[in-house]
Design an enzyme around this catalytic site. Structure first.
Site, PDB file in Angstrom:
ATOM      1  N   THR A 129      -4.101   4.936  -1.513  1.00  9.08           N
ATOM      2  CA  THR A 129      -4.887   5.835  -0.605  1.00  9.08           C
ATOM      3  C   THR A 129      -5.474   6.859  -1.223  1.00  9.08           C
ATOM      4  O   THR A 129      -5.081   7.395  -2.128  1.00  9.08           O
ATOM      5  CB  THR A 129      -4.173   6.165   0.826  1.00  9.08           C
ATOM      6  OG1 THR A 129      -3.143   6.908   0.457  1.00  9.08           O
ATOM      7  CG2 THR A 129      -3.564   5.005   1.434  1.00  9.08           C
ATOM      8  N   TRP A 130      -6.651   7.390  -0.525  1.00  8.03           N
ATOM      9  CA  TRP A 130      -7.378   8.507  -0.984  1.00  8.03           C
ATOM     10  C   TRP A 130      -7.722   9.489  -0.001  1.00  8.03           C
ATOM     11  O   TRP A 130      -8.026   8.802   1.024  1.00  8.03           O
ATOM     12  CB  TRP A 130      -8.809   7.728  -1.478  1.00  8.03           C
ATOM     13  CG  TRP A 130      -9.945   8.564  -2.153  1.00  8.03           C
ATOM     14  CD1 TRP A 130     -10.845   9.355  -1.347  1.00  8.03           C
ATOM     15  CD2 TRP A 130     -10.038   9.151  -3.626  1.00  8.03           C
ATOM     16  NE1 TRP A 130     -11.595  10.266  -2.485  1.00  8.03           N
ATOM     17  CE2 TRP A 130     -11.181   9.976  -3.644  1.00  8.03           C
ATOM     18  CE3 TRP A 130      -9.592   8.556  -4.563  1.00  8.03           C
ATOM     19  CZ2 TRP A 130     -11.742  10.575  -4.766  1.00  8.03           C
ATOM     20  CZ3 TRP A 130     -10.134   9.151  -5.812  1.00  8.03           C
ATOM     21  CH2 TRP A 130     -11.066   9.995  -5.877  1.00  8.03           C
ATOM     22  N   PRO A 132      -0.426   8.950  -1.858  1.00 12.35           N
ATOM     23  CA  PRO A 132       0.329  10.055  -2.973  1.00 12.35           C
ATOM     24  C   PRO A 132       1.149  11.024  -2.201  1.00 12.35           C
ATOM     25  O   PRO A 132       0.593  11.369  -1.122  1.00 12.35           O
ATOM     26  CB  PRO A 132      -1.120  10.606  -3.327  1.00 12.35           C
ATOM     27  CG  PRO A 132      -2.366   9.564  -3.113  1.00 12.35           C
ATOM     28  CD  PRO A 132      -1.975   9.056  -1.939  1.00 12.35           C
ATOM     29  N   PRO A 133       2.232  11.106  -2.763  1.00  9.64           N
ATOM     30  CA  PRO A 133       3.151  12.209  -1.997  1.00  9.64           C
ATOM     31  C   PRO A 133       2.834  13.717  -1.833  1.00  9.64           C
ATOM     32  O   PRO A 133       1.857  13.794  -2.876  1.00  9.64           O
ATOM     33  CB  PRO A 133       4.628  11.863  -2.585  1.00  9.64           C
ATOM     34  CG  PRO A 133       4.483  10.601  -3.178  1.00  9.64           C
ATOM     35  CD  PRO A 133       2.960  10.462  -3.637  1.00  9.64           C
ATOM     36  N   LYS A 134       3.138  14.321  -1.140  1.00 11.23           N
ATOM     37  CA  LYS A 134       2.573  15.741  -1.117  1.00 11.23           C
ATOM     38  C   LYS A 134       3.459  16.647  -1.995  1.00 11.23           C
ATOM     39  O   LYS A 134       2.935  18.025  -2.309  1.00 11.23           O
ATOM     40  CB  LYS A 134       2.828  16.266   0.455  1.00 11.23           C
ATOM     41  CG  LYS A 134       2.083  15.644   1.415  1.00 11.23           C
ATOM     42  CD  LYS A 134       2.340  16.279   2.758  1.00 11.23           C
ATOM     43  CE  LYS A 134       1.384  15.468   3.953  1.00 11.23           C
ATOM     44  NZ  LYS A 134       0.044  15.888   3.618  1.00 11.23           N
ATOM     45  N   GLU A 174       0.835  -1.307  -0.067  1.00 12.91           N
ATOM     46  CA  GLU A 174      -0.177  -0.107   0.085  1.00 12.91           C
ATOM     47  C   GLU A 174       1.084   1.192  -0.251  1.00 12.91           C
ATOM     48  O   GLU A 174       1.795   1.599   0.887  1.00 12.91           O
ATOM     49  CB  GLU A 174      -1.030   0.010   1.092  1.00 12.91           C
ATOM     50  CG  GLU A 174      -1.861   1.135   1.267  1.00 12.91           C
ATOM     51  CD  GLU A 174      -2.855   1.084   2.319  1.00 12.91           C
ATOM     52  OE1 GLU A 174      -3.411   0.170   2.404  1.00 12.91           O
ATOM     53  OE2 GLU A 174      -2.986   1.833   3.302  1.00 12.91           O
ATOM     54  N   ASP A 228     -12.845   9.487   7.166  1.00 12.75           N
ATOM     55  CA  ASP A 228     -13.036  10.219   8.227  1.00 12.75           C
ATOM     56  C   ASP A 228     -14.075  11.330   7.995  1.00 12.75           C
ATOM     57  O   ASP A 228     -14.239  11.827   7.178  1.00 12.75           O
ATOM     58  CB  ASP A 228     -11.862  10.845   8.716  1.00 12.75           C
ATOM     59  CG  ASP A 228     -10.662  10.021   9.319  1.00 12.75           C
ATOM     60  OD1 ASP A 228     -11.249   9.076  10.243  1.00 12.75           O
ATOM     61  OD2 ASP A 228      -9.559  10.290   8.977  1.00 12.75           O
ATOM     62  N   TYR A 279     -12.004  -4.460  10.938  1.00 12.35           N
ATOM     63  CA  TYR A 279     -11.527  -3.868  11.953  1.00 12.35           C
ATOM     64  C   TYR A 279     -11.322  -5.122  13.011  1.00 12.35           C
ATOM     65  O   TYR A 279     -12.631  -5.448  13.772  1.00 12.35           O
ATOM     66  CB  TYR A 279     -12.276  -2.589  12.663  1.00 12.35           C
ATOM     67  CG  TYR A 279     -12.355  -1.528  11.622  1.00 12.35           C
ATOM     68  CD1 TYR A 279     -11.144  -0.546  11.598  1.00 12.35           C
ATOM     69  CD2 TYR A 279     -12.984  -1.190  10.556  1.00 12.35           C
ATOM     70  CE1 TYR A 279     -11.029   0.572  10.736  1.00 12.35           C
ATOM     71  CE2 TYR A 279     -13.275  -0.460   9.580  1.00 12.35           C
ATOM     72  CZ  TYR A 279     -12.143   0.289   9.582  1.00 12.35           C
ATOM     73  OH  TYR A 279     -11.822   1.478   8.591  1.00 12.35           O
TER      74      TYR A 279
END
Length: 587
Positions: free
Chosen positions: A52-53, A24-26, A21, A113, A153
């Site tokens: 990831t998103w 995306p880098p900043k 996994e 979130d 989870y």
């Protein structure tokens, strides 16, 4: 190919397998370097990779770009994460159509979130409230084209104290049309095994892959454990406490524990693992080498030697035979992977900003936020809040989840004074001049070395103070270096020589460095325009999140929004680490 089909094939073979996994880098340079890293890691043979998103689609374009490269360029089956919180159907359709156009057939459907907490958050009009809604929507609109995964989870979701109720929600997601499950990361193999057996006993028969994260640093471990609230074996916690001042020892322990955990899972008949890489490479390769996994099941002898404990050469580089260019790249990758890659790491690192990979997001609901941070309506309320945090009477700030660390405790007097004056500090460090790397408070890196650092303070400065403060900083150059930006994107600095931004845009100031036996000088902590502006966006986003802890038309919400619009984020560095007290004269 659908990931569920690949997983069933892998499970039927009863041979170990793994997936990776990434996030995306900043920064653009971080993304370019991640492409190189993924290309190397793809040669190890993951069953799939996942990307990831960001919450509310914050990383939508970059996530899709990264997924497209993994699928189309590197030829690895790719799973695109998709969160539905704060996403209407039009945004979801845009993401799904983009994935389909790129040949991506696998989606991990997540709620994400909630940006406002339970009290004031409501789904977008025409949007989704829970992951099960997203699963049903994808199935109803796209039929069987997409292979849909969901999150599991083993210890229940942090927002649901009723574990049995949480399990019912999880089962409903699967029954709505999920094809496979990826679990939240776990540090205790027995916890996952018991949960997996419970799933099977309750008729959940889709492939379930446990999430594993090799511990990369003590601070990132503490933060992730705090946010996810997963069980940590007491022995592991004690050993990490003992090793916390030795970065290499923490990484070695992280590799050792990950290997032991995977072996325990395999002994229980669970052969696949989903490795959260945090965009780091060396520890992941060491885990796979120790397990003799990768490249079709076994690493080649040269690759195994290259990824053994303490080595820095990647399997791909070793197989290529090295060379000057490779050696230089490997050396840089070691720096990126050996030391924390958080806010002030090297912005060229693929892992830059990995402390919180999902963007700014408060960890309180509105009621908790009001209880801890009060109801600010004037500037003095903000100052009182920051002073209370520095003095230890308030456990956290919107920008800081935990109390002050031991290193910052020595600055309490100075930080209290400047917060009282209206400079709201969000980061700081004292100057150090050759402290042993084993020092319990300030040490880092291998034993036998010495560490150095410049004093710096980062703070929000209200508009009424900013003009005079800026002139004071400018008059203290070149000893004082500053970076300043506001919410609107205005930027100022005196860090560029000859005031030529175009010629010096990549100029960086080392904040921390270390000298160790048998190694070049290491600079794990840097400040430059790229890293500062990446953090600026997150820092001002946190103001917005704080404002949403109150009703939209409330005095508190209006005040916090207006304050964010008018203040500046300023980073001040004192380049003379031999005289550690001078920086405080700037305030």
């Amino acid at each position: 190919m659908k990931v569920s089909d690949k997983l069933r094939q892998a499970l039927a073979s009863e041979k170990p397998f793994f997936s990776f996994e990434y996030f995306p880098p900043k920064t653009e340079q971080g993304l370019a370097n991640l492409y190189d890293r993924i290309e190397r890691m793809a040669r190890l043979g993951p069953v799939f990779v996942a990307v990831t998103w960001g919450a509310g689609g914050a990383t939508a374009q970059r996530t899709l770009e990264l997924c497209s490269a993994c699928q189309g360029v590197f030829g690895v089956e790719t799973v695109m994460h998709l969160t539905c919180t704060n996403m209407d159907k039009k945004m979801v359709d845009s993401a799904l159509e983009g994935a389909k156009a790129a040949g991506i057939q696998n989606i991990l459907a997540l709620r994400g979130d909630t940006p406002r907490g339970e009290e004031y958050w409501t789904a977008c009009e025409g949007g989704f409230s829970y992951a099960v809604d997203l699963v049903r929507y994808i199935r109803s609109e796209y039929g069987d084209y997409f292979c849909i995964g969901v999150a599991g989870y083993p210890e229940g979701h942090t927002e649901n104290p009723d574990s049995e109720k949480d399990f019912e929600y999880f089962k409903a997601k699967v029954e709505a049309g999920a094809d496979f499950v990826v679990s939240q990361l776990a540090y205790d193999a027995d916890v996952f095994v018991q949960w997996e057996r419970k799933c099977r006993a309750n008729g959940i028969m889709v492939p379930i892959v446990p999430g594993v994260l090799p511990i990369q640093s003590y601070q990132s471990f503490r933060r992730l454990a705090f946010l996810t609230r997963v069980s940590v074996p007491e022995e592991l916690r004690e050993r990490l406490e003992e090793a916390k001042t030795n970065d290499q020892a923490v990484k070695d322990l992280g590799v050792e524990h990950a290997v032991t955990m995977v072996q325990s899972l395999q002994a229980a008949g669970i052969y696949g693992v989903h490795i959260t890489t945090l965009n780091l490479e060396n520890s992941v390769q060491r885990v796979l080498a120790a397990l003799e996994m990768g490249a079709g099941g076994l690493l080649s002898p040269v690759a195994r030697q290259a990824t053994s404990a303490g080595s820095v050469v990647t399997a791909a580089a070793a197989a290529a035979g090295g060379g000057t260019g490779v050696a230089e790249g490997v050396a840089q990758r070691r720096v990126w992977d050996d030391f924390p890659n958080g806010r002030w790491g090297d912005a060229r690192s693929p892992a830059f900003g990995n402390i919180d990979t999902y963007g700014a997001m408060l960890r309180f609901d509105p009621q908790g936020a009001r209880r801890v941070w009060g109801r600010p309506k004037q500037l003095s309320d903000i100052s009182d809040l920051f002073v209370g945090y520095v003095e230890g009477r308030i456990p956290s700030l919107p920008w800081s989840d935990e109390p002050l660390r031991a290193e910052t405790q020595r600055l309490v007097t100075e930080l209290t004074r400047i917060n009282q004056l209206g400079y709201w500090t969000v980061a700081s460090q004292p100057a150090l001049d050759g402290v042993p790397s084993t020092d319990a408070t300030h040490g880092w890196g291998p034993r036998g070395g010495y560490v150095y650092q410049k004093a710096f303070v980062e703070c929000f400065v209200p508009r009424d103070l900013f003009g005079l403060f800026l002139s004071r900083l400018q008059s203290a150059a070149p000893r004082i270096t500053y970076y300043a930006a506001n919410k609107q994107g205005d930027f100022m600095t005196n860090a560029f020589s000859n005031n030529s931004e175009s010629e010096n845009a990549s100029a960086a100031t080392a904040l921390t460095w270390g000298v160790f036996p048998g190694r070049a000088v290491v600079q794990p902590t840097l400040i430059d325009k790229m890293s500062f502006l990446a953090w600026r966006a997150e820092a001002f986003q946190t103001w917005r999140e704080w404002a949403t802890m109150f009703p939209a038309d409330s005095p508190e919400s209006r005040f916090l929004t207006a304050t964010a619009d008018e203040c500046w984020l300023v980073n001040v560095v004192d380049n003379d680490y031999k005289r550690p007290d001078a920086i405080w004269n700037m305030f």
